[in-house]
Motif scaffolding. Structure first.
Motif, PDB file in Angstrom:
ATOM      1  N   ARG A 115       0.833  -1.208   0.000  1.00  0.00           N
ATOM      2  CA  ARG A 115       0.000   0.000   0.000  1.00  0.00           C
ATOM      3  C   ARG A 115       0.865   1.255   0.000  1.00  0.00           C
ATOM      4  N   ARG A 116       1.916   1.235   0.779  1.00  0.00           N
ATOM      5  CA  ARG A 116       2.845   2.374   0.815  1.00  0.00           C
ATOM      6  C   ARG A 116       3.413   2.639  -0.580  1.00  0.00           C
ATOM      7  N   THR A 117       3.796   1.589  -1.272  1.00  0.00           N
ATOM      8  CA  THR A 117       4.347   1.720  -2.623  1.00  0.00           C
ATOM      9  C   THR A 117       3.296   2.250  -3.594  1.00  0.00           C
ATOM     10  N   ILE A 118       2.074   1.738  -3.470  1.00  0.00           N
ATOM     11  CA  ILE A 118       0.993   2.176  -4.354  1.00  0.00           C
ATOM     12  C   ILE A 118       0.706   3.662  -4.171  1.00  0.00           C
ATOM     13  N   LEU A 119       0.658   4.121  -2.929  1.00  0.00           N
ATOM     14  CA  LEU A 119       0.348   5.530  -2.678  1.00  0.00           C
ATOM     15  C   LEU A 119       1.462   6.452  -3.162  1.00  0.00           C
ATOM     16  N   ALA A 120       2.707   6.018  -3.008  1.00  0.00           N
ATOM     17  CA  ALA A 120       3.818   6.803  -3.555  1.00  0.00           C
ATOM     18  C   ALA A 120       3.679   6.914  -5.069  1.00  0.00           C
ATOM     19  N   ALA A 121       3.274   5.813  -5.699  1.00  0.00           N
ATOM     20  CA  ALA A 121       3.092   5.818  -7.154  1.00  0.00           C
ATOM     21  C   ALA A 121       1.936   6.725  -7.563  1.00  0.00           C
ATOM     22  N   LYS A 122       0.893   6.806  -6.724  1.00  0.00           N
ATOM     23  CA  LYS A 122      -0.238   7.693  -7.036  1.00  0.00           C
ATOM     24  C   LYS A 122       0.203   9.157  -7.025  1.00  0.00           C
ATOM     25  N   ILE A 123       1.107   9.497  -6.109  1.00  0.00           N
ATOM     26  CA  ILE A 123       1.637  10.863  -6.089  1.00  0.00           C
ATOM     27  C   ILE A 123       2.437  11.125  -7.363  1.00  0.00           C
ATOM     28  N   ASP A 124       3.255  10.158  -7.751  1.00  0.00           N
ATOM     29  CA  ASP A 124       4.037  10.297  -8.979  1.00  0.00           C
ATOM     30  C   ASP A 124       3.117  10.418 -10.201  1.00  0.00           C
ATOM     31  N   GLU A 125       2.028   9.644 -10.204  1.00  0.00           N
ATOM     32  CA  GLU A 125       1.068   9.719 -11.308  1.00  0.00           C
ATOM     33  C   GLU A 125       0.417  11.098 -11.375  1.00  0.00           C
ATOM     34  N   ALA A 126       0.091  11.654 -10.204  1.00  0.00           N
ATOM     35  CA  ALA A 126      -0.515  12.989 -10.173  1.00  0.00           C
ATOM     36  C   ALA A 126       0.434  14.021 -10.763  1.00  0.00           C
ATOM     37  N   LEU A 143       3.882   9.499   7.197  1.00  0.00           N
ATOM     38  CA  LEU A 143       4.000   9.835   5.768  1.00  0.00           C
ATOM     39  C   LEU A 143       5.198   9.112   5.127  1.00  0.00           C
ATOM     40  N   ARG A 144       5.401   7.851   5.456  1.00  0.00           N
ATOM     41  CA  ARG A 144       6.583   7.139   4.963  1.00  0.00           C
ATOM     42  C   ARG A 144       6.585   6.954   3.450  1.00  0.00           C
ATOM     43  N   GLU A 145       5.411   7.046   2.801  1.00  0.00           N
ATOM     44  CA  GLU A 145       5.400   6.939   1.342  1.00  0.00           C
ATOM     45  C   GLU A 145       6.184   8.063   0.694  1.00  0.00           C
ATOM     46  N   ALA A 146       6.371   9.177   1.414  1.00  0.00           N
ATOM     47  CA  ALA A 146       7.144  10.295   0.865  1.00  0.00           C
ATOM     48  C   ALA A 146       8.578   9.878   0.551  1.00  0.00           C
ATOM     49  N   GLU A 147       9.104   8.931   1.319  1.00  0.00           N
ATOM     50  CA  GLU A 147      10.474   8.468   1.091  1.00  0.00           C
ATOM     51  C   GLU A 147      10.613   7.740  -0.246  1.00  0.00           C
ATOM     52  N   LEU A 148       9.503   7.195  -0.755  1.00  0.00           N
ATOM     53  CA  LEU A 148       9.527   6.415  -1.997  1.00  0.00           C
ATOM     54  C   LEU A 148       9.105   7.233  -3.211  1.00  0.00           C
ATOM     55  N   CYS A 149       8.694   8.456  -2.994  1.00  0.00           N
ATOM     56  CA  CYS A 149       8.078   9.254  -4.053  1.00  0.00           C
ATOM     57  C   CYS A 149       9.127   9.991  -4.891  1.00  0.00           C
ATOM     58  N   ILE A 150       9.207   9.642  -6.146  1.00  0.00           N
ATOM     59  CA  ILE A 150      10.187  10.238  -7.060  1.00  0.00           C
ATOM     60  C   ILE A 150       9.839  11.699  -7.351  1.00  0.00           C
ATOM     61  N   ALA A 151       8.546  11.988  -7.542  1.00  0.00           N
ATOM     62  CA  ALA A 151       8.128  13.349  -7.895  1.00  0.00           C
ATOM     63  C   ALA A 151       8.427  14.342  -6.779  1.00  0.00           C
TER      64      ALA A 151
END
Length: 302
Positions: A115-126, A143-151
């Motif tokens: 789920r963490r990975t999916i949410l990080a990807a949703k931010i990147d998609e946005a 907010l640990r998904e922020a660590e995985l977010c490329i955008a």
């Protein structure tokens, strides 16, 4: 239960934990809810085996609720195998670490990591859809998904507002302003305040709530979905995950972690959108992770 405790060997409770999870699941499925809560559950908690599994820092953290509520961000850090949880892990007994080694690798925990990975990807998609999008994370935890977010790291997000009731969690989020992106903003607010319209959050291209809906009854979930949908800009998307029925570890979580989730069917998850005017919805899409453990509702605004 005594026979299960006999599976514990010095320094290794893995076999005991595996068998215990299955036994508790069987008992919960056998007895009525009333008998489970009034007899079976307290008997299990009063057994010597409880002391063994509570050597696990993950299990004991959940049971003790150091922040005063279930499923806090510190607990989820254990699930993520995050470095922040390492001191507690290292302070545990050798056998306690084997319990944790087993419990954080069950399907439900794997689904939370996914789920963490999916949410990080949703931010990147946005960020791929919109230039410098505005993002809202509700009940953000750490907010640990922020660590995985490329955008975020690439400076392609205009704003990320992280909202939570817990000041301790928000202090962790504030640290990401320096290490991940200065556009991250932490704000303290409760679900009740959001529902009452007492928060001036703004408009967003993506709104999501990682684990919040697992604790909301259907009526509140539908109301919150409508309110969050109203915070979307044109073409914005709302993403809501929720655990599905069938989690093997449910009974163990209730007995030894005092951790209760509201599991739902796909139809119940899709029902979160029932208070939204259908004319305002461009698309509504339901998906599940590969293991069928968490369902995701994604609603796009016209």
């Amino acid at each position: 239960m005594t026979n299960v405790a006999g599976l514990a060997s010095p320094g290794d409770y893995t076999a005991m934990t595996d068998t215990l999870i299955d036994l508790l699941s069987l008992l919960k499925g056998t007895f009525s809810e009333r008998t489970w809560h009034n007899a079976v559950l307290p008997a299990a908690r009063g057994h010597a085996i409880a002391g063994l599994v509570h050597e696990c820092p993950f299990t004991s953290h959940s049971f003790k609720k150091p922040r005063g509520y279930p499923g806090d961000a510190g607990l989820i850090d254990f699930v993520y195998r995050h470095p922040a949880a390492r001191p507690a892990q290292e302070a545990a007994t050798e056998a306690g670490r084997t319990v944790m080694g087993f419990t954080v690798n069950v399907t439900a925990c794997e689904a939370v990591r996914h789920r963490r990975t999916i949410l990080a990807a949703k931010i990147d998609e946005a960020a791929a859809r919109r230039e410098m999008p505005a993002i809202l994370s509700v009940a953000c935890g750490h907010l640990r998904e922020a660590e995985l977010c490329i955008a975020l790291r690439g400076g392609r997000v205009g704003r990320l507002l992280a909202v939570d009731q817990d000041a301790e969690s928000l202090a962790v989020v504030e640290g990401y302003r320096g290490s991940v992106s200065p556009v991250i903003e932490a704000r303290q607010a409760t679900v009740r305040q959001i529902l009452a319209g007492r928060t001036d959050l703004g408009r967003f291209d993506l709104v999501y709530a990682a684990g919040l809906y697992d604790y909301l009854d259907a009526r509140v979930a539908a109301r919150l979905t409508r309110v969050l949908f109203d915070h979307l800009r044109e073409g914005g998307r709302l993403v809501i995950p929720n655990f599905l029925w069938g989690v093997r570890e449910e009974a163990y979580m209730e007995v030894f972690m005092d951790w209760y989730l509201l599991y739902r069917t796909p139809a119940e998850i899709e029902g979160f959108a029932q208070e939204i005017d259908p004319a305002a919805i461009r698309t509504s899409r339901y998906t599940e992770d590969a293991a069928g453990t968490i369902g995701y509702l994604e609603i796009e605004r016209v």
